[in-house]
Scaffold this motif. Structure first.
Motif, mmCIF file in Angstrom:
data_model
loop_
_atom_site.group_PDB
_atom_site.id
_atom_site.type_symbol
_atom_site.label_atom_id
_atom_site.label_comp_id
_atom_site.label_asym_id
_atom_site.label_seq_id
_atom_site.Cartn_x
_atom_site.Cartn_y
_atom_site.Cartn_z
ATOM 1 N N ARG A 339 11.886 -5.896 8.715
ATOM 2 C CA ARG A 339 10.888 -5.246 9.559
ATOM 3 C C ARG A 339 9.546 -5.109 8.847
ATOM 4 N N ARG A 340 9.564 -4.740 7.570
ATOM 5 C CA ARG A 340 8.293 -4.611 6.840
ATOM 6 C C ARG A 340 7.657 -5.972 6.578
ATOM 7 N N TRP A 342 7.979 -8.535 8.555
ATOM 8 C CA TRP A 342 7.470 -8.924 9.870
ATOM 9 C C TRP A 342 6.102 -8.275 10.112
ATOM 10 N N LYS A 343 5.996 -6.991 9.820
ATOM 11 C CA LYS A 343 4.736 -6.295 10.059
ATOM 12 C C LYS A 343 3.616 -6.869 9.196
ATOM 13 N N GLU A 347 0.050 -8.830 10.354
ATOM 14 C CA GLU A 347 -1.289 -8.478 9.868
ATOM 15 C C GLU A 347 -1.997 -9.702 9.280
ATOM 16 N N ARG A 362 4.087 -11.170 17.759
ATOM 17 C CA ARG A 362 3.986 -9.983 18.632
ATOM 18 C C ARG A 362 5.159 -9.886 19.613
ATOM 19 N N VAL A 403 9.049 -4.341 15.603
ATOM 20 C CA VAL A 403 8.318 -4.246 14.357
ATOM 21 C C VAL A 403 7.804 -2.831 14.081
ATOM 22 N N GLU A 404 7.927 -1.960 15.054
ATOM 23 C CA GLU A 404 7.344 -0.628 14.938
ATOM 24 C C GLU A 404 8.133 0.262 13.973
ATOM 25 N N VAL A 408 3.514 -1.311 6.183
ATOM 26 C CA VAL A 408 3.501 -2.669 5.651
ATOM 27 C C VAL A 408 4.164 -2.709 4.282
#
Length: 408
Positions: A339-340, A342-343, A347, A362, A403-404, A408
């Protein structure tokens, strides 16, 4: 001039020596010494990009709970590769924000260099070679001869009657006629096939493939993960050299597991669309031994810590989660968790101005992202390699997260 196995090992071992004491195995109160595998990836001969220790993975039954914040596999080799990907994303992010054309390792590809099938905005700088050190033979097929030699009776075991491929006693073939995914070190008479972690027969079952099998796959998919392959060209991001201690290198095993004359022979000469190709690495030995290897003490016991270092930070994990946090708590998410990562990739895509990649990143759910058309070329490569290896049972489930909820 090619660097030696000792040169590569020295860089990784020297960096480990500089780590804080709390990130290292200990001698327990009863006097028993802990051991742990160490892996590191270096660029050229003088800079360690990533160092990692660890030796465990998440049971299959817990995969749906992971939700992209708990690591599925924290064996040292796998974590070193995940953290290398984190390092590359951070380099890309810095480049995109600064509007510079290159860093020490990464460059921005010119518009005319990009195509529909080879679309990534970044690439590894020309001339950089990547080398990997492992303090233990990778689990799976590359260590089977060592496993045999360690037995009081090295007579190969007979394969049992047909059972489910996840049972402690798997069949010689699956119902479809393919080879099974064998449990860890079970039935070491069966060589050249895919094996799953862990090696201990009393541990909860997983479908996580052995480090040997994952490294074999990386010889075709590159060291990039799905997320980083959306932003960085896979061309040249392959392991050039794998270094093992002399005590852990069985020429027969590594030839069978990794070389063009072994089980991967059908892939020789393969070049796929999108910058992918079969690039087998050379395997070198070193006389240096890691101070916390399995051989460091006769009664050494495994450490439950996994520690890591990159130029941009370090962390300690237990159970695939940051030390001191509850497993499956989003606040315990590692910098290298899905997840991190992905975020961070999202960015980078926004900062670099690549709408097609941004659209993919997204996606509402991770499973949708992994199924996007931009990853079609990579999926073809993986499918071809898995077909050659045989018996590759996919570790599915738990991809319904977004992703929420993480930084990061």
């Amino acid at each position: 001039m090619e660097i030696s196995g000792d040169d590569i090992a020295h860089v990784v071992l020297k960096q480990f020596d500089s780590w804080e004491k709390k990130r290292k195995p200990v001698i327990r109160t009863n006097g028993v010494k802990e051991w742990v595998p160490l892996s590191g990836i270096i660029a050229q001969a003088d800079l360690l990009i990533r160092g990692r220790t660890g030796m465990k993975c998440l049971p299959q039954k817990s995969i749906p709970q992971a939700q992209g914040v708990v690591l599925h596999d924290w064996h040292a080799e796998v974590l070193a590769i995940r953290a290398f990907n984190r390092f590359l994303l951070e380099e890309c992010h810095s480049l995109a924000l600064s509007k510079k054309k290159s860093s020490e390792y990464i460059l921005v590809r010119e518009e005319h260099e990009r195509t529909d099938s080879h679309f990534q905005p970044f690439a590894l700088k020309e001339g950089i070679k990547l080398h990997m050190y492992c303090s233990e033979a990778p689990c799976g097929d590359a260590s089977m001869e060592l496993t045999m030699a360690s037995q009081d009776d090295a007579t190969p075991w007979s394969l049992p009657p047909s059972k489910d491929a996840l049972s402690p006693e798997p069949p010689p073939t699956t119902a479809s006629g393919q080879q099974p995914i064998l449990h860890g070190r079970s039935y070491f008479s069966a060589l050249g096939i895919v094996r799953r972690k862990p090696s201990r027969p009393d541990a909860p079952p997983t479908i996580s493939k052995s480090c040997t099998d994952k490294l074999s796959l990386k010889q075709s998919t590159s060291l990039l993960s799905s997320l980083t392959s959306l932003l960085i060209s896979p061309t040249d991001i392959y392991i050039h050299t794998l270094v093992l201690p002399s005590s852990q290198l069985s020429p027969t095993a590594v030839t069978r597991a990794f070389s063009p004359s072994g089980r991967l022979e059908p892939l020789v000469g393969n070049q796929w669309v999108g910058g992918y190709s079969f690039q087998p690495f050379r395997v070198l030995s070193t006389d240096s031994e890691f101070a916390f290897s399995r051989r460091s003490a006769e009664d050494a016991v495994p450490s439950n810590l996994a520690s890591s270092w990159t130029p941009n930070g370090s962390e300690t994990l237990i159970g695939g989660t940051l030390q001191g946090r509850r497993q499956f708590d989003v606040r315990g998410a590692s910098r290298v968790c899905k997840r991190r990562m992905w975020k961070l990739a999202l960015e980078v895509a926004v900062a670099a101005g690549v709408p097609a990649v941004e659209r993919c990143l997204r996606m509402e759910k991770y499973g949708n992202l992994k199924g996007d058309a931009l990853l079609d070329r990579r999926r073809v490569v993986k499918g071809d390699v898995r077909g050659v290896l045989g018996g590759w049972v996919r570790n599915e489930g738990g991809e319904g997260f977004g992703v929420e909820g993480v930084e990061v």
